[in-house]
Design a protein around this motif. Structure first.
Motif, PDB file in Angstrom:
ATOM      1  N   MET A  84     -12.271 -57.262 -69.972  1.00  0.00           N
ATOM      2  CA  MET A  84     -13.290 -58.029 -69.262  1.00  0.00           C
ATOM      3  C   MET A  84     -12.848 -58.216 -67.790  1.00  0.00           C
ATOM      4  O   MET A  84     -11.679 -58.052 -67.509  1.00  0.00           O
ATOM      5  CB  MET A  84     -13.465 -59.395 -69.933  1.00  0.00           C
ATOM      6  N   PRO A  85     -13.761 -58.536 -66.886  1.00  0.00           N
ATOM      7  CA  PRO A  85     -15.175 -58.824 -67.090  1.00  0.00           C
ATOM      8  C   PRO A  85     -16.056 -57.615 -67.378  1.00  0.00           C
ATOM      9  O   PRO A  85     -17.176 -57.777 -67.833  1.00  0.00           O
ATOM     10  CB  PRO A  85     -15.598 -59.513 -65.797  1.00  0.00           C
ATOM     11  N   SER A  89     -19.134 -57.979 -64.771  1.00  0.00           N
ATOM     12  CA  SER A  89     -18.393 -58.250 -63.534  1.00  0.00           C
ATOM     13  C   SER A  89     -19.222 -58.956 -62.470  1.00  0.00           C
ATOM     14  O   SER A  89     -18.744 -59.882 -61.814  1.00  0.00           O
ATOM     15  CB  SER A  89     -17.830 -56.946 -62.954  1.00  0.00           C
ATOM     16  N   TRP A  92     -19.915 -62.708 -63.736  1.00  0.00           N
ATOM     17  CA  TRP A  92     -18.845 -63.280 -64.556  1.00  0.00           C
ATOM     18  C   TRP A  92     -18.808 -64.809 -64.462  1.00  0.00           C
ATOM     19  O   TRP A  92     -18.550 -65.498 -65.436  1.00  0.00           O
ATOM     20  CB  TRP A  92     -17.511 -62.687 -64.134  1.00  0.00           C
ATOM     21  N   ASN A 102     -16.949 -65.257 -58.787  1.00  0.00           N
ATOM     22  CA  ASN A 102     -16.449 -64.303 -59.790  1.00  0.00           C
ATOM     23  C   ASN A 102     -14.961 -64.047 -59.593  1.00  0.00           C
ATOM     24  O   ASN A 102     -14.171 -64.069 -60.549  1.00  0.00           O
ATOM     25  CB  ASN A 102     -17.209 -62.982 -59.680  1.00  0.00           C
TER      26      ASN A 102
END
Length: 201
Positions: A84-85, A89, A92, A102
């Motif tokens: 992840m993210p 992304s 996030w 993020n």
């Protein structure tokens, strides 16, 4: 004869990147963005992979505009966060496109992770959809995270990502150096080669 191709994005930096990379191979191509065509409802990114999301956006662009359409989906995958993210992304921290939030959330999530386990990679899938068919290409740029952002020549997670073989972050590299190694640069060059072959054929 000039051929118009749509990049299904409003991101000016992505548009410039596509023009820089496709231009030398396909000089008769005019790349336009979503702000240059009649508005249409953009499809939610409901795919489970970068490839699925890129295809969703490219198919939708072609369906609504009739223009050959290129779309990409890309993101940061962090080993310590189980990849992840990833496809999340851009959103996030909960709101799409809030780069600073993020970035800070990822840094907070790896705060207790030792430096040697901060391996990460940028991944990208690029899809082309036109009357002549569909093409999908992919790229991967491995590297590692750092604790504090550095550099201003980039967006997203670029300021906290150092590509393998470099000491500078992606946001500290100039555009030419970044294009040469980036995940999106790899995928776009592969696409350019395939499109050039189609045109030649």
């Amino acid at each position: 004869m000039t051929v118009r191709i749509l990049l299904a994005s409003r991101n000016a930096k992505k548009l410039n990147e596509l023009r820089r990379i496709l231009g030398p191979t396909l000089p008769d191509l005019e790349v336009v963005g979503l702000d240059d065509v009649a508005p249409y409802p953009e499809v939610p990114e409901t795919g489970a992979t970068f490839v699925e999301n890129a295809l969703l956006k490219a198919r939708e662009g072609f369906r609504h505009t009739g223009l050959p359409t290129v779309a990409d989906d890309s993101g940061l995958t962090v080993a310590a966060l189980n990849g992840m993210p990833g496809i999340f992304s851009a959103r996030w921290a909960g709101r799409h496109g809030d780069d600073e939030a993020n970035l800070r959330l990822v840094l907070g999530q790896v705060a207790d992770v030792p430096d040697e386990r901060l391996g990460a990679a940028f991944a990208c899938a690029v899809a082309y959809v036109g009357a002549d068919g569909e093409i999908v290409t992919e790229g991967l740029m491995p590297g590692r995270l750092i604790r504090e952002p550095r550099g201003a020549n980039g967006f997203g997670y670029d300021p906290i990502f150092v590509p393998d073989g470099h000491d500078a972050t992606s946001a500290e590299l100039d555009s030419a150096a970044k294009d040469a190694i980036s995940h999106r640069g790899q995928a776009l060059r592969a696409l350019a080669e395939q499109l050039a072959a189609c045109v030649a054929g």
